[in-house]
Design an enzyme around this catalytic site. Structure first.
Site, PDB file in Angstrom:
ATOM      1  N   VAL A 195       0.912  -1.152   0.000  1.00 47.39           N
ATOM      2  CA  VAL A 195       0.000   0.000   0.000  1.00 47.39           C
ATOM      3  C   VAL A 195       0.947   1.196   0.000  1.00 47.39           C
ATOM      4  O   VAL A 195       1.565   1.500   1.015  1.00 47.39           O
ATOM      5  CB  VAL A 195      -0.942   0.001   1.226  1.00 47.39           C
ATOM      6  CG1 VAL A 195      -1.743   1.293   1.279  1.00 47.39           C
ATOM      7  CG2 VAL A 195      -1.886  -1.203   1.153  1.00 47.39           C
ATOM      8  N   PRO A 196       1.122   1.814  -1.162  1.00 49.43           N
ATOM      9  CA  PRO A 196       2.283   2.689  -1.411  1.00 49.43           C
ATOM     10  C   PRO A 196       2.236   4.071  -0.765  1.00 49.43           C
ATOM     11  O   PRO A 196       2.193   5.092  -1.441  1.00 49.43           O
ATOM     12  CB  PRO A 196       2.304   2.780  -2.934  1.00 49.43           C
ATOM     13  CG  PRO A 196       0.872   2.642  -3.330  1.00 49.43           C
ATOM     14  CD  PRO A 196       0.280   1.675  -2.349  1.00 49.43           C
ATOM     15  N   CYS A 197       2.317   4.096   0.563  1.00 51.26           N
ATOM     16  CA  CYS A 197       2.339   5.381   1.261  1.00 51.26           C
ATOM     17  C   CYS A 197       3.634   6.147   0.986  1.00 51.26           C
ATOM     18  O   CYS A 197       3.685   7.356   1.205  1.00 51.26           O
ATOM     19  CB  CYS A 197       2.102   5.189   2.754  1.00 51.26           C
ATOM     20  SG  CYS A 197       3.216   4.056   3.561  1.00 51.26           S
ATOM     21  N   HIS A 198       4.643   5.459   0.454  1.00 47.01           N
ATOM     22  CA  HIS A 198       5.890   6.155   0.104  1.00 47.01           C
ATOM     23  C   HIS A 198       5.676   7.141  -1.049  1.00 47.01           C
ATOM     24  O   HIS A 198       6.499   8.017  -1.268  1.00 47.01           O
ATOM     25  CB  HIS A 198       6.997   5.148  -0.242  1.00 47.01           C
ATOM     26  CG  HIS A 198       6.672   4.263  -1.407  1.00 47.01           C
ATOM     27  ND1 HIS A 198       5.940   3.087  -1.259  1.00 47.01           N
ATOM     28  CD2 HIS A 198       6.952   4.363  -2.724  1.00 47.01           C
ATOM     29  CE1 HIS A 198       5.808   2.515  -2.444  1.00 47.01           C
ATOM     30  NE2 HIS A 198       6.410   3.273  -3.350  1.00 47.01           N
ATOM     31  N   ARG A 199       4.549   7.028  -1.755  1.00 46.84           N
ATOM     32  CA  ARG A 199       4.259   7.918  -2.883  1.00 46.84           C
ATOM     33  C   ARG A 199       3.603   9.235  -2.451  1.00 46.84           C
ATOM     34  O   ARG A 199       3.219  10.023  -3.304  1.00 46.84           O
ATOM     35  CB  ARG A 199       3.373   7.203  -3.903  1.00 46.84           C
ATOM     36  CG  ARG A 199       4.050   6.000  -4.541  1.00 46.84           C
ATOM     37  CD  ARG A 199       3.165   5.303  -5.553  1.00 46.84           C
ATOM     38  NE  ARG A 199       3.780   4.051  -5.961  1.00 46.84           N
ATOM     39  CZ  ARG A 199       3.108   2.986  -6.373  1.00 46.84           C
ATOM     40  NH1 ARG A 199       1.798   3.021  -6.470  1.00 46.84           N
ATOM     41  NH2 ARG A 199       3.755   1.885  -6.726  1.00 46.84           N
TER      42      ARG A 199
END
Length: 177
Positions: A140-144
């Site tokens: 779940v790409p919270c790094h984006r």
């Protein structure tokens, strides 16, 4: 008094090249992806809060489908994940986490963008808190998610991990054009 069955949390230390982090699942799906090079304590403390009383069982075989997709992502061969998730959160957190999954590979969005996307434009701080509570890094790409000015902001995995993931995606998305 009826005793409640606690789901077993299966875990495994995923090691791939210079990546090294814990992953965990229930029988229903992925529940945790840890921070780069953090000790087992990160997973066990999280599990105590979110799955109180659930046993932690090391099981590489059960986690293989998750590890395969994460490694494919780290190799630049995968941009989205198809494995099931079993994350628990509030309705608001789930809305935020689902919105994160809509951010295209190699792109970023701001906290305000996410708040607007879920029709809660004044909930920017709450969006930040929900992102910070995301239990499944990378998948779940919270790094984006970045600050309004494009600056890198907090990340449970650390800014070094966030920078590495974003750089990897930028290189991967530019080579796919």
């Amino acid at each position: 008094m009826k005793s409640e069955n606690k789901p077993t949390l299966y875990w495994f230390l995923l090691k791939y090249k210079d990546w090294n982090f814990y992953i965990a699942s229930t029988s229903k799906g992925l529940v945790f992806v840890g921070s780069q090079k953090k000790p087992f304590g990160e997973l066990s403390e999280w599990a105590k809060k979110r799955f109180q009383g659930s046993p932690l069982v090391e099981d590489e075989e059960k986690l293989e489908p998750y590890a395969v997709e994460i490694i494919e992502y780290l190799e630049g061969k995968r941009q989205t994940f198809t494995v099931p998730f079993d994350y628990n959160g509030t309705v608001f957190q789930l809305a935020v986490w689902n919105a994160l999954c809509e951010i295209p590979y190699g792109q970023t969005r701001t906290y305000s963008d996410i708040a607007n996307y879920i029709n809660k434009p004044v909930a920017v701080r709450a969006v930040g808190a929900a992102i910070g509570a995301n239990p499944v890094l990378i998948t779940v790409p919270c790094h984006r998610v970045v600050g309004k000015n494009g600056a890198l902001t907090g990340y449970r995995g650390g800014l070094e991990m966030k920078t590495k993931l974003l750089d990897m995606e930028r290189q991967g998305s530019s080579s796919n054009k």
